[in-house]
Design an enzyme around this catalytic site. Structure first.
Site, PDB file in Angstrom:
ATOM      1  N   ALA A  71       0.667  -1.436  -0.083  1.00 26.85           N
ATOM      2  CA  ALA A  71      -0.055  -0.333  -0.173  1.00 26.85           C
ATOM      3  C   ALA A  71       0.745   1.430   0.075  1.00 26.85           C
ATOM      4  O   ALA A  71       0.407   2.245  -0.511  1.00 26.85           O
ATOM      5  CB  ALA A  71      -0.852  -0.255   1.159  1.00 26.85           C
ATOM      6  N   THR A  72       1.906   1.379   0.699  1.00 21.22           N
ATOM      7  CA  THR A  72       2.984   2.411   0.561  1.00 21.22           C
ATOM      8  C   THR A  72       3.351   2.713  -0.814  1.00 21.22           C
ATOM      9  O   THR A  72       3.156   4.240  -1.253  1.00 21.22           O
ATOM     10  CB  THR A  72       4.095   2.051   1.338  1.00 21.22           C
ATOM     11  OG1 THR A  72       3.699   1.911   2.749  1.00 21.22           O
ATOM     12  CG2 THR A  72       5.128   3.237   1.396  1.00 21.22           C
ATOM     13  N   ASN A 151      -6.320   3.030  10.469  1.00 13.54           N
ATOM     14  CA  ASN A 151      -5.561   1.994  10.901  1.00 13.54           C
ATOM     15  C   ASN A 151      -5.344   2.075  12.425  1.00 13.54           C
ATOM     16  O   ASN A 151      -4.833   1.062  12.892  1.00 13.54           O
ATOM     17  CB  ASN A 151      -4.111   1.868  10.052  1.00 13.54           C
ATOM     18  CG  ASN A 151      -3.369   3.197  10.267  1.00 13.54           C
ATOM     19  OD1 ASN A 151      -3.974   4.300   9.754  1.00 13.54           O
ATOM     20  ND2 ASN A 151      -2.188   3.370  10.727  1.00 13.54           N
ATOM     21  N   GLN A 179      -6.852  -0.855   5.150  1.00 15.25           N
ATOM     22  CA  GLN A 179      -7.335  -1.580   6.202  1.00 15.25           C
ATOM     23  C   GLN A 179      -8.835  -2.112   5.803  1.00 15.25           C
ATOM     24  O   GLN A 179      -9.441  -2.678   6.669  1.00 15.25           O
ATOM     25  CB  GLN A 179      -7.623  -0.786   7.560  1.00 15.25           C
ATOM     26  CG  GLN A 179      -5.973  -0.387   8.013  1.00 15.25           C
ATOM     27  CD  GLN A 179      -5.381  -1.501   8.721  1.00 15.25           C
ATOM     28  OE1 GLN A 179      -6.131  -2.264   9.050  1.00 15.25           O
ATOM     29  NE2 GLN A 179      -4.047  -1.303   9.101  1.00 15.25           N
ATOM     30  N   HIS A 201      -0.668  -7.877   3.312  1.00 15.08           N
ATOM     31  CA  HIS A 201      -0.492  -8.286   4.583  1.00 15.08           C
ATOM     32  C   HIS A 201      -1.501  -8.217   5.946  1.00 15.08           C
ATOM     33  O   HIS A 201      -1.252  -8.748   6.856  1.00 15.08           O
ATOM     34  CB  HIS A 201       0.942  -8.458   4.923  1.00 15.08           C
ATOM     35  CG  HIS A 201       1.310  -6.858   5.320  1.00 15.08           C
ATOM     36  ND1 HIS A 201       1.237  -6.470   6.696  1.00 15.08           N
ATOM     37  CD2 HIS A 201       1.475  -5.628   4.393  1.00 15.08           C
ATOM     38  CE1 HIS A 201       1.833  -5.259   6.790  1.00 15.08           C
ATOM     39  NE2 HIS A 201       1.580  -4.625   5.360  1.00 15.08           N
ATOM     40  N   THR A 240      10.114  -6.863 -12.810  1.00 12.84           N
ATOM     41  CA  THR A 240       9.272  -8.174 -12.893  1.00 12.84           C
ATOM     42  C   THR A 240       8.530  -8.483 -11.762  1.00 12.84           C
ATOM     43  O   THR A 240       8.772  -8.131 -10.708  1.00 12.84           O
ATOM     44  CB  THR A 240      10.462  -9.259 -12.765  1.00 12.84           C
ATOM     45  OG1 THR A 240      11.621  -8.935 -13.718  1.00 12.84           O
ATOM     46  CG2 THR A 240      10.156 -10.765 -12.968  1.00 12.84           C
ATOM     47  N   CYS A 326       4.325   1.942  13.027  1.00 12.26           N
ATOM     48  CA  CYS A 326       5.394   2.535  12.127  1.00 12.26           C
ATOM     49  C   CYS A 326       6.023   3.612  12.946  1.00 12.26           C
ATOM     50  O   CYS A 326       6.757   4.271  12.440  1.00 12.26           O
ATOM     51  CB  CYS A 326       4.852   2.910  10.479  1.00 12.26           C
ATOM     52  SG  CYS A 326       3.435   2.280  10.237  1.00 12.26           S
TER      53      CYS A 326
END
Ligand SMILES: *Cc1c(COP(=O)(O)O)cnc(C)c1O
Length: 384
Positions: A71-72, A151, A179, A201, A240, A326
């Site tokens: 997502a970042t 979040n 989220q 994740h 790739t 974070c």
């Protein structure tokens, strides 16, 4: 024994079914999807199936999905990509103080390049004021970025209303749905969303993979790529493709979608039980609106305790955090935006419940808090 895991907003374990789906793509089916031979073809087929699974969750077509590292990256591509493509039309971007750093920081970076960025405040319940948003929009505004689900406090922003305001004015609307995906309905047509970020994740998928939805028509969104190279992903994102991770993302989205209603109802029951028990202890405050809110989120401030002490005593028993994973160590910018003092923010706890959370675990956490809180409050008052 390791502590009970209630930090599902930070990350989640990999679902066994996702693990199984990914397995062949690490070894026997190792091909590069861009290769024109059977190894490439089988990898490409797997990637395209994942693309369909992600597209289906958003009610869109596979050609509007671009895979990223999470997502970042999706947020960075959306925000910087729009800024670079539309700056000649206008240089104003609107976002919200409670956004994830992966939205705020690209916007602040653009501010250093000469863009004007409005960071809207939120109301005490964590929701934006739509009138205030409307008033912030100008003919120079090219992008509005508002997250779907927070979040830290789990509140759900009014996406449909924001989408309408933006569409009426020809302003692009991006939402960080890291989220929200797999937890609430996300129909990019109904919500009039033009760009949407997601990640694997947070829903039982692998770390290091996500996607950006980019609207193809009405309007067709233009983006300047942020990674240049081999031209993969329609030139939006060279590199790739991470085939096993992408297969995992597709499987994780598909599973979350299939089980969404049952699982969210189960989490809502657990979350409601947890809150009732904490409320009964007294001197607790809920952060963020009770509704609309993610079923698995509870964010509470424990009054009359020292935050550092509280978290130190929680750590061995229950894995939670005061803010987002974070920004550990600093007071949560989200809680400060709600009007909490740094001290109250520090004595707040984000409980994130998820797929493997059981009633027995919540009962253990409640029992521990029932002992811990009175003890912490006693020491606090005797020290003073
Ligand atoms: C976790 C999260 C992110 C970052 O996602 P990554 O895939 O870890 O880069 C961004 N926004 C929100 C709201 C999140 O919860």
């Amino acid at each position: 024994m390791r502590p009970i895991y209630l930090d599902y907003h930070a990350t989640t374990p990999l679902d066994e079914r996702v693990w199984q789906a990914m397995q062949p793509y690490w070894q026997s089916r190792f091909g590069n999807p861009a290769s024109a031979h059977p190894y490439g073809w089988e990898a490409q087929a797997a990637v395209e199936m994942a693309r369909e699974q992600v597209a289906a969750a958003l009610n869109t077509t596979p050609d509007s999905i671009v895979f990223t590292s999470g997502a970042t990256e999706a947020n960075n591509l959306a925000i910087k990509g729009v800024a670079a493509a539309y700056y000649s039309r206008g240089r104003h971007i609107v976002t919200v103080q409670t956004e994830h750093r992966a939205v705020l920081d690209p916007c602040r970076y653009l501010a250093t390049l000469g863009f004007r960025v409005t960071e809207l405040p939120v109301q005490p319940d964590g929701l934006i004021d739509l009138e205030q948003l409307e008033q912030s929009l100008t003919p120079e505004t090219i992008l509005v970025s508002v997250m779907a689900a927070n979040n830290e406090i789990g509140v759900l922003q009014p996406l449909a209303a924001i989408g309408r305001l933006c569409r009426e004015r020809g302003i692009l609307f991006h939402t960080d749905a890291a989220q929200a995906i797999g937890k609430i309905p996300l129909d990019v047509q109904a919500l009039q969303v033009d760009l949407l970020s997601l990640t694997a994740h947070k829903i039982g998928g692998p770390k290091g993979v996500g996607a950006l939805y980019i609207r193809r028509d009405n309007p067709r969104v233009q983006l300047v790529p942020q990674l240049h190279g081999g031209g993969q992903e329609q030139d939006f994102r060279s590199g790739t493709l991470a085939v096993p991770l992408i297969v995992g993302l597709g499987a994780a989205v598909q599973i979350a979608l299939a089980e969404r209603e049952m699982e969210q109802a189960r989490l809502l029951d657990l979350r409601t039980y947890l809150w009732r028990e904490l409320e009964a202890l007294g001197e607790v405050r809920l952060n963020g609106a009770w509704s609309p809110r993610l079923a698995g989120n509870l964010n509470v401030t424990f009054l009359g305790v020292n935050g550092a002490e509280l978290h130190k005593r929680l750590q061995p028993v229950v894995a939670v955090s005061a803010g987002s994973a974070c920004s550990t160590g600093r007071p949560s910018h989200v809680l400060l935006a709600l009007g909490l003092s740094p001290a109250l923010a520090a004595s707040s706890v984000r409980f994130g419940l998820g797929r493997w959370t059981t009633k027995a675990e919540i009962e253990q956490v409640v029992a521990y808090l029932q002992d811990l809180l009175p003890a912490l409050r006693r020491t606090r008052y005797t020290k003073v």
